[in-house]
Design a protein around this motif. Structure first.
Motif, mmCIF file in Angstrom:
data_model
loop_
_atom_site.group_PDB
_atom_site.id
_atom_site.type_symbol
_atom_site.label_atom_id
_atom_site.label_comp_id
_atom_site.label_asym_id
_atom_site.label_seq_id
_atom_site.Cartn_x
_atom_site.Cartn_y
_atom_site.Cartn_z
ATOM 1 N N MET A 1 0.819 -1.197 0.000
ATOM 2 C CA MET A 1 0.000 0.000 0.000
ATOM 3 C C MET A 1 0.863 1.262 0.000
ATOM 4 O O MET A 1 0.614 2.178 -0.748
ATOM 5 N N GLN A 2 1.887 1.297 0.864
ATOM 6 C CA GLN A 2 2.733 2.475 0.959
ATOM 7 C C GLN A 2 3.475 2.710 -0.358
ATOM 8 O O GLN A 2 3.614 3.857 -0.793
ATOM 9 N N HIS A 3 3.935 1.647 -1.007
ATOM 10 C CA HIS A 3 4.616 1.786 -2.294
ATOM 11 C C HIS A 3 3.694 2.384 -3.344
ATOM 12 O O HIS A 3 4.121 3.196 -4.159
ATOM 13 N N GLU A 4 2.427 1.984 -3.308
ATOM 14 C CA GLU A 4 1.454 2.513 -4.266
ATOM 15 C C GLU A 4 1.252 4.006 -4.061
ATOM 16 O O GLU A 4 1.162 4.766 -5.029
ATOM 17 N N ILE A 5 1.180 4.427 -2.827
ATOM 18 C CA ILE A 5 1.000 5.855 -2.527
ATOM 19 C C ILE A 5 2.215 6.641 -3.007
ATOM 20 O O ILE A 5 2.075 7.692 -3.636
ATOM 21 N N ILE A 6 3.397 6.135 -2.729
ATOM 22 C CA ILE A 6 4.619 6.808 -3.172
ATOM 23 C C ILE A 6 4.672 6.864 -4.694
ATOM 24 O O ILE A 6 4.988 7.902 -5.279
ATOM 25 N N ARG A 7 4.336 5.763 -5.349
ATOM 26 C CA ARG A 7 4.329 5.718 -6.810
ATOM 27 C C ARG A 7 3.327 6.735 -7.378
ATOM 28 O O ARG A 7 3.634 7.461 -8.323
ATOM 29 N N ARG A 11 4.093 10.048 -9.717
ATOM 30 C CA ARG A 11 3.386 10.289 -10.989
ATOM 31 C C ARG A 11 2.749 11.672 -11.010
ATOM 32 O O ARG A 11 2.816 12.376 -12.018
ATOM 33 N N ILE A 12 2.116 12.039 -9.920
ATOM 34 C CA ILE A 12 1.483 13.369 -9.835
ATOM 35 C C ILE A 12 2.537 14.454 -9.966
ATOM 36 O O ILE A 12 2.354 15.431 -10.684
ATOM 37 N N GLU A 13 3.661 14.283 -9.289
ATOM 38 C CA GLU A 13 4.723 15.305 -9.363
ATOM 39 C C GLU A 13 5.310 15.398 -10.762
ATOM 40 O O GLU A 13 5.579 16.490 -11.260
ATOM 41 N N ALA A 15 3.758 14.718 -13.571
ATOM 42 C CA ALA A 15 2.739 15.375 -14.399
ATOM 43 C C ALA A 15 2.676 16.865 -14.091
ATOM 44 O O ALA A 15 2.525 17.696 -14.998
ATOM 45 N N THR A 16 2.819 17.227 -12.827
ATOM 46 C CA THR A 16 2.809 18.642 -12.444
ATOM 47 C C THR A 16 4.016 19.359 -13.042
ATOM 48 O O THR A 16 3.902 20.502 -13.491
ATOM 49 N N ALA A 17 5.162 18.700 -13.081
ATOM 50 C CA ALA A 17 6.359 19.288 -13.706
ATOM 51 C C ALA A 17 6.093 19.562 -15.188
ATOM 52 O O ALA A 17 6.515 20.596 -15.713
ATOM 53 N N LEU A 18 5.385 18.670 -15.849
ATOM 54 C CA LEU A 18 5.028 18.894 -17.260
ATOM 55 C C LEU A 18 4.103 20.099 -17.414
ATOM 56 O O LEU A 18 4.241 20.882 -18.349
ATOM 57 N N VAL A 19 3.173 20.247 -16.497
ATOM 58 C CA VAL A 19 2.275 21.410 -16.529
ATOM 59 C C VAL A 19 3.086 22.696 -16.366
ATOM 60 O O VAL A 19 2.891 23.665 -17.100
ATOM 61 N N ARG A 20 4.022 22.701 -15.415
ATOM 62 C CA ARG A 20 4.883 23.881 -15.227
ATOM 63 C C ARG A 20 5.697 24.151 -16.484
ATOM 64 O O ARG A 20 5.789 25.298 -16.931
ATOM 65 N N ASP A 21 6.293 23.104 -17.056
ATOM 66 C CA ASP A 21 7.079 23.270 -18.284
ATOM 67 C C ASP A 21 6.224 23.859 -19.398
ATOM 68 O O ASP A 21 6.627 24.808 -20.069
ATOM 69 N N ASN A 22 5.049 23.290 -19.595
ATOM 70 C CA ASN A 22 4.175 23.756 -20.676
ATOM 71 C C ASN A 22 3.680 25.177 -20.452
ATOM 72 O O ASN A 22 3.478 25.920 -21.407
ATOM 73 N N GLU A 105 -5.262 24.957 -11.706
ATOM 74 C CA GLU A 105 -6.286 24.206 -12.441
ATOM 75 C C GLU A 105 -5.948 22.714 -12.460
ATOM 76 O O GLU A 105 -6.836 21.872 -12.315
ATOM 77 N N TRP A 106 -4.678 22.409 -12.662
ATOM 78 C CA TRP A 106 -4.236 21.017 -12.677
ATOM 79 C C TRP A 106 -4.508 20.354 -11.335
ATOM 80 O O TRP A 106 -5.064 19.261 -11.256
ATOM 81 N N TYR A 107 -4.128 21.021 -10.235
ATOM 82 C CA TYR A 107 -4.368 20.461 -8.911
ATOM 83 C C TYR A 107 -5.867 20.297 -8.649
ATOM 84 O O TYR A 107 -6.293 19.297 -8.070
ATOM 85 N N THR A 108 -6.656 21.266 -9.063
ATOM 86 C CA THR A 108 -8.108 21.170 -8.894
ATOM 87 C C THR A 108 -8.642 19.942 -9.617
ATOM 88 O O THR A 108 -9.466 19.197 -9.085
ATOM 89 N N GLU A 109 -8.141 19.720 -10.819
ATOM 90 C CA GLU A 109 -8.595 18.576 -11.611
ATOM 91 C C GLU A 109 -8.207 17.244 -10.966
ATOM 92 O O GLU A 109 -9.040 16.345 -10.828
ATOM 93 N N ILE A 110 -6.953 17.113 -10.549
ATOM 94 C CA ILE A 110 -6.521 15.808 -10.036
ATOM 95 C C ILE A 110 -7.063 15.503 -8.643
ATOM 96 O O ILE A 110 -7.172 14.341 -8.274
#
Length: 124
Positions: A1-7, A11-13, A15-22, A105-110
Protein backbone atom coordinates in the motif's frame (compact mmCIF):
# COMPACT_ATOMS: atom_id res chain seq x y z
CA UNK A 1 0.00 0.00 0.00
CA UNK A 2 2.73 2.47 0.96
CA UNK A 3 4.62 1.79 -2.29
CA UNK A 4 1.45 2.51 -4.27
CA UNK A 5 1.00 5.86 -2.53
CA UNK A 6 4.62 6.81 -3.17
CA UNK A 7 4.33 5.72 -6.81
CA UNK A 8 1.13 7.78 -7.22
CA UNK A 9 2.79 10.80 -5.61
CA UNK A 10 5.75 10.52 -8.00
CA UNK A 11 3.39 10.29 -10.99
CA UNK A 12 1.48 13.37 -9.83
CA UNK A 13 4.72 15.31 -9.36
CA UNK A 14 6.01 14.31 -12.81
CA UNK A 15 2.74 15.38 -14.40
CA UNK A 16 2.81 18.64 -12.44
CA UNK A 17 6.36 19.29 -13.71
CA UNK A 18 5.03 18.89 -17.26
CA UNK A 19 2.27 21.41 -16.53
CA UNK A 20 4.88 23.88 -15.23
CA UNK A 21 7.08 23.27 -18.28
CA UNK A 22 4.18 23.76 -20.68
CA UNK A 23 3.01 26.91 -18.91
CA UNK A 24 6.40 28.55 -19.60
CA UNK A 25 7.35 27.02 -22.95
CA UNK A 26 5.82 29.87 -25.00
CA UNK A 27 8.22 32.28 -23.27
CA UNK A 28 11.30 30.12 -23.96
CA UNK A 29 11.58 29.28 -20.27
CA UNK A 30 11.92 25.95 -18.53
CA UNK A 31 10.04 24.46 -15.61
CA UNK A 32 12.66 25.37 -13.02
CA UNK A 33 12.14 29.05 -13.84
CA UNK A 34 8.64 28.68 -12.37
CA UNK A 35 10.17 28.57 -8.89
CA UNK A 36 12.30 31.67 -9.49
CA UNK A 37 9.28 33.62 -10.70
CA UNK A 38 7.06 32.36 -7.91
CA UNK A 39 9.56 33.47 -5.27
CA UNK A 40 9.86 36.89 -6.92
CA UNK A 41 6.08 37.25 -7.04
CA UNK A 42 5.75 36.55 -3.33
CA UNK A 43 9.03 38.13 -2.15
CA UNK A 44 9.74 41.16 -4.34
CA UNK A 45 13.11 42.75 -3.68
CA UNK A 46 14.79 39.51 -2.60
CA UNK A 47 18.53 39.32 -3.27
CA UNK A 48 20.29 36.56 -5.18
CA UNK A 49 21.92 35.10 -2.08
CA UNK A 50 18.57 34.60 -0.36
CA UNK A 51 17.10 33.22 -3.60
CA UNK A 52 19.91 30.63 -3.69
CA UNK A 53 19.12 29.62 -0.11
CA UNK A 54 15.41 29.20 -0.82
CA UNK A 55 16.00 27.20 -4.00
CA UNK A 56 18.85 25.22 -2.41
CA UNK A 57 21.17 25.90 -5.35
CA UNK A 58 24.49 27.70 -5.61
CA UNK A 59 24.71 31.45 -6.19
CA UNK A 60 26.25 31.07 -9.64
CA UNK A 61 23.23 29.04 -10.76
CA UNK A 62 20.91 31.79 -9.54
CA UNK A 63 23.02 34.42 -11.29
CA UNK A 64 22.83 32.53 -14.62
CA UNK A 65 19.10 31.99 -14.37
CA UNK A 66 18.37 35.56 -13.32
CA UNK A 67 20.50 36.81 -16.23
CA UNK A 68 18.38 34.71 -18.60
CA UNK A 69 15.16 36.03 -17.10
CA UNK A 70 16.52 39.56 -17.31
CA UNK A 71 17.41 39.08 -21.00
CA UNK A 72 13.80 38.09 -21.65
CA UNK A 73 12.52 41.22 -19.89
CA UNK A 74 10.94 39.19 -17.09
CA UNK A 75 13.12 40.23 -14.16
CA UNK A 76 15.00 43.39 -13.33
CA UNK A 77 17.87 43.91 -10.93
CA UNK A 78 17.93 47.07 -8.86
CA UNK A 79 21.15 48.13 -7.17
CA UNK A 80 20.97 48.33 -3.39
CA UNK A 81 24.33 49.15 -1.93
CA UNK A 82 26.69 46.28 -2.70
CA UNK A 83 24.00 43.88 -3.90
CA UNK A 84 21.04 43.73 -6.22
CA UNK A 85 17.38 43.42 -5.38
CA UNK A 86 15.32 41.36 -7.80
CA UNK A 87 11.88 42.32 -9.06
CA UNK A 88 9.46 40.98 -11.63
CA UNK A 89 8.60 43.21 -14.54
CA UNK A 90 4.96 43.49 -15.61
CA UNK A 91 5.70 40.83 -18.21
CA UNK A 92 7.16 38.57 -15.52
CA UNK A 93 4.16 39.11 -13.26
CA UNK A 94 1.78 38.21 -16.09
CA UNK A 95 3.76 35.07 -16.94
CA UNK A 96 3.90 33.69 -13.39
CA UNK A 97 0.27 34.53 -12.64
CA UNK A 98 -0.74 32.65 -15.78
CA UNK A 99 1.55 29.72 -14.93
CA UNK A 100 0.27 29.56 -11.33
CA UNK A 101 -3.27 29.53 -12.68
CA UNK A 102 -2.47 26.55 -14.90
CA UNK A 103 -0.90 24.66 -12.00
CA UNK A 104 -3.89 25.49 -9.75
CA UNK A 105 -6.29 24.21 -12.44
CA UNK A 106 -4.24 21.02 -12.68
CA UNK A 107 -4.37 20.46 -8.91
CA UNK A 108 -8.11 21.17 -8.89
CA UNK A 109 -8.59 18.58 -11.61
CA UNK A 110 -6.52 15.81 -10.04
CA UNK A 111 -7.93 16.32 -6.55
CA UNK A 112 -11.54 16.90 -7.59
CA UNK A 113 -12.61 13.45 -6.35
CA UNK A 114 -11.60 14.33 -2.79
CA UNK A 115 -14.16 15.87 -0.49
CA UNK A 116 -13.66 19.42 0.77
CA UNK A 117 -12.18 18.34 4.13
CA UNK A 118 -9.58 16.13 2.44
CA UNK A 119 -8.66 18.94 0.05
CA UNK A 120 -8.18 21.34 2.98
CA UNK A 121 -6.04 18.79 4.80
CA UNK A 122 -3.81 18.38 1.75
CA UNK A 123 -3.50 22.14 1.38
CA UNK A 124 -2.12 22.26 4.91
Amino acid sequence: MQHEIIRDFIRIEKATALVRDNSLKAYELRGHHYFYLRILLHQPGINQERMAELLMVNKSSVARNIARLEEHGIVERMADGGSFRLHLTEKGRMIIEQAEGMVREWYTEIFSDLDENDQKELAG
